[in-house]
Scaffold this motif. Sequence first.
Motif, PDB file in Angstrom:
ATOM      1  N   ASP A  11     -52.705  24.457  -1.156  1.00 23.02           N
ATOM      2  CA  ASP A  11     -52.688  25.421  -2.257  1.00 23.02           C
ATOM      3  C   ASP A  11     -54.117  25.874  -2.515  1.00 23.02           C
ATOM      4  O   ASP A  11     -55.072  25.110  -2.304  1.00 23.02           O
ATOM      5  N   VAL A  12     -54.263  27.113  -2.957  1.00 23.14           N
ATOM      6  CA  VAL A  12     -55.578  27.609  -3.346  1.00 23.14           C
ATOM      7  C   VAL A  12     -55.934  26.998  -4.693  1.00 23.14           C
ATOM      8  O   VAL A  12     -55.117  26.992  -5.620  1.00 23.14           O
ATOM      9  N   ARG A  13     -57.140  26.452  -4.799  1.00 32.16           N
ATOM     10  CA  ARG A  13     -57.579  25.835  -6.052  1.00 32.16           C
ATOM     11  C   ARG A  13     -58.301  26.881  -6.886  1.00 32.16           C
ATOM     12  O   ARG A  13     -59.380  27.336  -6.527  1.00 32.16           O
ATOM     13  N   GLU A  14     -57.668  27.256  -7.991  1.00 31.20           N
ATOM     14  CA  GLU A  14     -58.237  28.294  -8.843  1.00 31.20           C
ATOM     15  C   GLU A  14     -59.485  27.819  -9.572  1.00 31.20           C
ATOM     16  O   GLU A  14     -60.452  28.563  -9.747  1.00 31.20           O
ATOM     17  N   ARG A  15     -59.476  26.569  -9.987  1.00 33.29           N
ATOM     18  CA  ARG A  15     -60.611  26.019 -10.722  1.00 33.29           C
ATOM     19  C   ARG A  15     -61.555  25.326  -9.752  1.00 33.29           C
ATOM     20  O   ARG A  15     -61.186  24.365  -9.085  1.00 33.29           O
ATOM     21  N   VAL A  16     -62.778  25.819  -9.632  1.00 29.84           N
ATOM     22  CA  VAL A  16     -63.737  25.252  -8.689  1.00 29.84           C
ATOM     23  C   VAL A  16     -64.744  24.371  -9.432  1.00 29.84           C
ATOM     24  O   VAL A  16     -64.698  24.266 -10.663  1.00 29.84           O
ATOM     25  N   GLY A  17     -65.642  23.763  -8.680  1.00 29.94           N
ATOM     26  CA  GLY A  17     -66.641  22.903  -9.294  1.00 29.94           C
ATOM     27  C   GLY A  17     -66.145  21.473  -9.465  1.00 29.94           C
ATOM     28  O   GLY A  17     -65.027  21.123  -9.073  1.00 29.94           O
ATOM     29  N   THR A  18     -66.965  20.662 -10.119  1.00 32.78           N
ATOM     30  CA  THR A  18     -66.657  19.249 -10.302  1.00 32.78           C
ATOM     31  C   THR A  18     -65.386  19.034 -11.107  1.00 32.78           C
ATOM     32  O   THR A  18     -64.559  18.179 -10.780  1.00 32.78           O
ATOM     33  N   GLY A  19     -65.197  19.824 -12.163  1.00 36.97           N
ATOM     34  CA  GLY A  19     -64.001  19.674 -13.001  1.00 36.97           C
ATOM     35  C   GLY A  19     -62.734  19.962 -12.229  1.00 36.97           C
ATOM     36  O   GLY A  19     -61.736  19.245 -12.361  1.00 36.97           O
ATOM     37  N   GLY A  20     -62.749  21.014 -11.399  1.00 39.67           N
ATOM     38  CA  GLY A  20     -61.560  21.351 -10.619  1.00 39.67           C
ATOM     39  C   GLY A  20     -61.256  20.294  -9.572  1.00 39.67           C
ATOM     40  O   GLY A  20     -60.085  19.970  -9.328  1.00 39.67           O
ATOM     41  N   ALA A  21     -62.288  19.749  -8.944  1.00 41.34           N
ATOM     42  CA  ALA A  21     -62.082  18.699  -7.946  1.00 41.34           C
ATOM     43  C   ALA A  21     -61.531  17.441  -8.594  1.00 41.34           C
ATOM     44  O   ALA A  21     -60.625  16.790  -8.058  1.00 41.34           O
ATOM     45  N   ARG A  22     -62.055  17.102  -9.753  1.00 40.37           N
ATOM     46  CA  ARG A  22     -61.572  15.913 -10.454  1.00 40.37           C
ATOM     47  C   ARG A  22     -60.103  16.071 -10.844  1.00 40.37           C
ATOM     48  O   ARG A  22     -59.303  15.137 -10.716  1.00 40.37           O
ATOM     49  N   GLU A  23     -59.740  17.251 -11.305  1.00 39.27           N
ATOM     50  CA  GLU A  23     -58.348  17.506 -11.674  1.00 39.27           C
ATOM     51  C   GLU A  23     -57.433  17.420 -10.458  1.00 39.27           C
ATOM     52  O   GLU A  23     -56.316  16.878 -10.545  1.00 39.27           O
ATOM     53  N   TYR A  35     -63.668  27.611   5.252  1.00 42.89           N
ATOM     54  CA  TYR A  35     -64.671  28.648   5.476  1.00 42.89           C
ATOM     55  C   TYR A  35     -64.658  29.055   6.949  1.00 42.89           C
ATOM     56  O   TYR A  35     -63.923  28.510   7.765  1.00 42.89           O
ATOM     57  N   GLY A  36     -65.505  30.003   7.296  1.00 45.78           N
ATOM     58  CA  GLY A  36     -65.616  30.446   8.677  1.00 45.78           C
ATOM     59  C   GLY A  36     -64.891  31.752   8.931  1.00 45.78           C
ATOM     60  O   GLY A  36     -64.102  32.233   8.100  1.00 45.78           O
ATOM     61  N   GLY A  37     -65.171  32.355  10.081  1.00 45.47           N
ATOM     62  CA  GLY A  37     -64.555  33.632  10.421  1.00 45.47           C
ATOM     63  C   GLY A  37     -65.147  34.761   9.597  1.00 45.47           C
ATOM     64  O   GLY A  37     -66.278  34.689   9.115  1.00 45.47           O
ATOM     65  N   ASP A  38     -64.360  35.796   9.401  1.00 45.01           N
ATOM     66  CA  ASP A  38     -64.825  36.962   8.648  1.00 45.01           C
ATOM     67  C   ASP A  38     -64.448  36.903   7.178  1.00 45.01           C
ATOM     68  O   ASP A  38     -64.713  37.847   6.428  1.00 45.01           O
ATOM     69  N   LEU A  39     -63.823  35.815   6.749  1.00 47.74           N
ATOM     70  CA  LEU A  39     -63.365  35.708   5.374  1.00 47.74           C
ATOM     71  C   LEU A  39     -64.292  34.824   4.548  1.00 47.74           C
ATOM     72  O   LEU A  39     -65.030  33.988   5.073  1.00 47.74           O
ATOM     73  N   ALA A  40     -64.225  35.002   3.248  1.00 47.43           N
ATOM     74  CA  ALA A  40     -65.066  34.219   2.338  1.00 47.43           C
ATOM     75  C   ALA A  40     -64.527  32.793   2.217  1.00 47.43           C
ATOM     76  O   ALA A  40     -63.336  32.536   2.453  1.00 47.43           O
ATOM     77  N   PRO A  41     -65.374  31.847   1.865  1.00 43.73           N
ATOM     78  CA  PRO A  41     -64.913  30.475   1.637  1.00 43.73           C
ATOM     79  C   PRO A  41     -63.867  30.428   0.520  1.00 43.73           C
ATOM     80  O   PRO A  41     -63.920  31.206  -0.435  1.00 43.73           O
ATOM     81  N   VAL A  42     -62.911  29.515   0.661  1.00 43.94           N
ATOM     82  CA  VAL A  42     -61.831  29.361  -0.319  1.00 43.94           C
ATOM     83  C   VAL A  42     -61.712  27.885  -0.691  1.00 43.94           C
ATOM     84  O   VAL A  42     -61.687  27.010   0.184  1.00 43.94           O
ATOM     85  N   ALA A  43     -61.639  27.609  -1.999  1.00 42.60           N
ATOM     86  CA  ALA A  43     -61.398  26.246  -2.467  1.00 42.60           C
ATOM     87  C   ALA A  43     -59.899  25.962  -2.359  1.00 42.60           C
ATOM     88  O   ALA A  43     -59.068  26.756  -2.807  1.00 42.60           O
ATOM     89  N   ILE A  44     -59.563  24.826  -1.736  1.00 41.14           N
ATOM     90  CA  ILE A  44     -58.152  24.496  -1.517  1.00 41.14           C
ATOM     91  C   ILE A  44     -57.872  23.064  -1.944  1.00 41.14           C
ATOM     92  O   ILE A  44     -58.788  22.249  -2.097  1.00 41.14           O
ATOM     93  N   ASN A  45     -56.598  22.768  -2.128  1.00 40.61           N
ATOM     94  CA  ASN A  45     -56.121  21.411  -2.379  1.00 40.61           C
ATOM     95  C   ASN A  45     -55.209  20.993  -1.230  1.00 40.61           C
ATOM     96  O   ASN A  45     -54.301  21.739  -0.850  1.00 40.61           O
ATOM     97  N   LEU A  46     -55.447  19.816  -0.678  1.00 37.40           N
ATOM     98  CA  LEU A  46     -54.605  19.266   0.381  1.00 37.40           C
ATOM     99  C   LEU A  46     -53.841  18.068  -0.163  1.00 37.40           C
ATOM    100  O   LEU A  46     -54.357  17.323  -1.015  1.00 37.40           O
ATOM    101  N   LYS A  47     -52.634  17.859   0.339  1.00 35.86           N
ATOM    102  CA  LYS A  47     -51.852  16.720  -0.095  1.00 35.86           C
ATOM    103  C   LYS A  47     -52.485  15.442   0.455  1.00 35.86           C
ATOM    104  O   LYS A  47     -52.752  15.327   1.654  1.00 35.86           O
ATOM    105  N   LYS A  48     -52.735  14.485  -0.436  1.00 36.47           N
ATOM    106  CA  LYS A  48     -53.439  13.272  -0.048  1.00 36.47           C
ATOM    107  C   LYS A  48     -52.715  12.517   1.067  1.00 36.47           C
ATOM    108  O   LYS A  48     -53.359  12.022   2.012  1.00 36.47           O
ATOM    109  N   ALA A  49     -51.401  12.438   1.006  1.00 36.36           N
ATOM    110  CA  ALA A  49     -50.635  11.717   2.029  1.00 36.36           C
ATOM    111  C   ALA A  49     -50.810  12.353   3.403  1.00 36.36           C
ATOM    112  O   ALA A  49     -50.884  11.643   4.422  1.00 36.36           O
ATOM    113  N   GLU A  50     -50.889  13.682   3.458  1.00 34.32           N
ATOM    114  CA  GLU A  50     -51.072  14.364   4.732  1.00 34.32           C
ATOM    115  C   GLU A  50     -52.471  14.130   5.289  1.00 34.32           C
ATOM    116  O   GLU A  50     -52.655  13.994   6.507  1.00 34.32           O
ATOM    117  N   VAL A  51     -53.454  14.079   4.410  1.00 36.59           N
ATOM    118  CA  VAL A  51     -54.829  13.808   4.858  1.00 36.59           C
ATOM    119  C   VAL A  51     -54.941  12.389   5.414  1.00 36.59           C
ATOM    120  O   VAL A  51     -55.538  12.165   6.471  1.00 36.59           O
TER     121      VAL A  51
END
Length: 240
Positions: A11-23, A35-51
């Motif tokens: 999922d795209v993480r709307e809230r960035v920074g330390t607070g968003g990561a903690r949440e 990041y990478g390619g021709d697109l801008a970096p995007v903050a995302i959330n990954l499912k912990k079990a999948e990681v």
Amino acid sequence: MSKHKISFNVDVRERVGTGGAREARRLGFVPGVLYGGDLAPVAINLKKAEVIKAIETGQFLNTTATLIHKGEKQLVIPQGIQMHPVSDQPWHVDLRRVEPDQIIKVEVPVHFKGQEASPGLKKGGTLNVVRHSVELNVPAAKIPEYLEADISALEVGDNVKISDIKLPSNATPAITDRDFTIATIAGRGGKAEEEPAAVASADAVPAAKAKAPAAGAAAAPAKGAAPAKGAAPAKPAGKK
């Protein structure tokens, strides 16, 4: 030698920074950046079990993965993962966008086969692995799970070089200025051929020393021979 299929539903993480990561972590996600390619970096959330499942494959950092977001897919390669210093749980992930035919540099492990048939190993030699993995330039969609080195015909003193290993299509070693060594078959301690000669030489030393006169001692004259010039005459027994 196909790679493990790793995929992440993100999922795209709307809230960035330390607070968003903690949440994100509180909700059971692992925060990451795409990041990478021709697109801008995007903050995302990954499912912990999948990681965690991806980490357990043992190939998380040397294989591609597929991100799935609202039915759309993006090929990526993990660039780094941070683990919590106390809990050892995944804490943050960096992912880079790649295209299937894009040449990327990755470390690929080397597996060895033929140990049971190697005449050098049967004679007491040992497999000396110089490189447990090889860095390749390879298309992102064709990263091999491992490289295979056959040592079944190797004698003591023989070696396996990168030219002896079959690489996948369009893959080349990152090192191009030499045919580097992957592994060798070494003798016991590397001196198996020298040991018999060394033992024989050591046995011969005491005998040679037994025949040699002590340093500074004059050799005894043969019976009936005149004493050496300048030598003091021997005194008769019983007289002082």
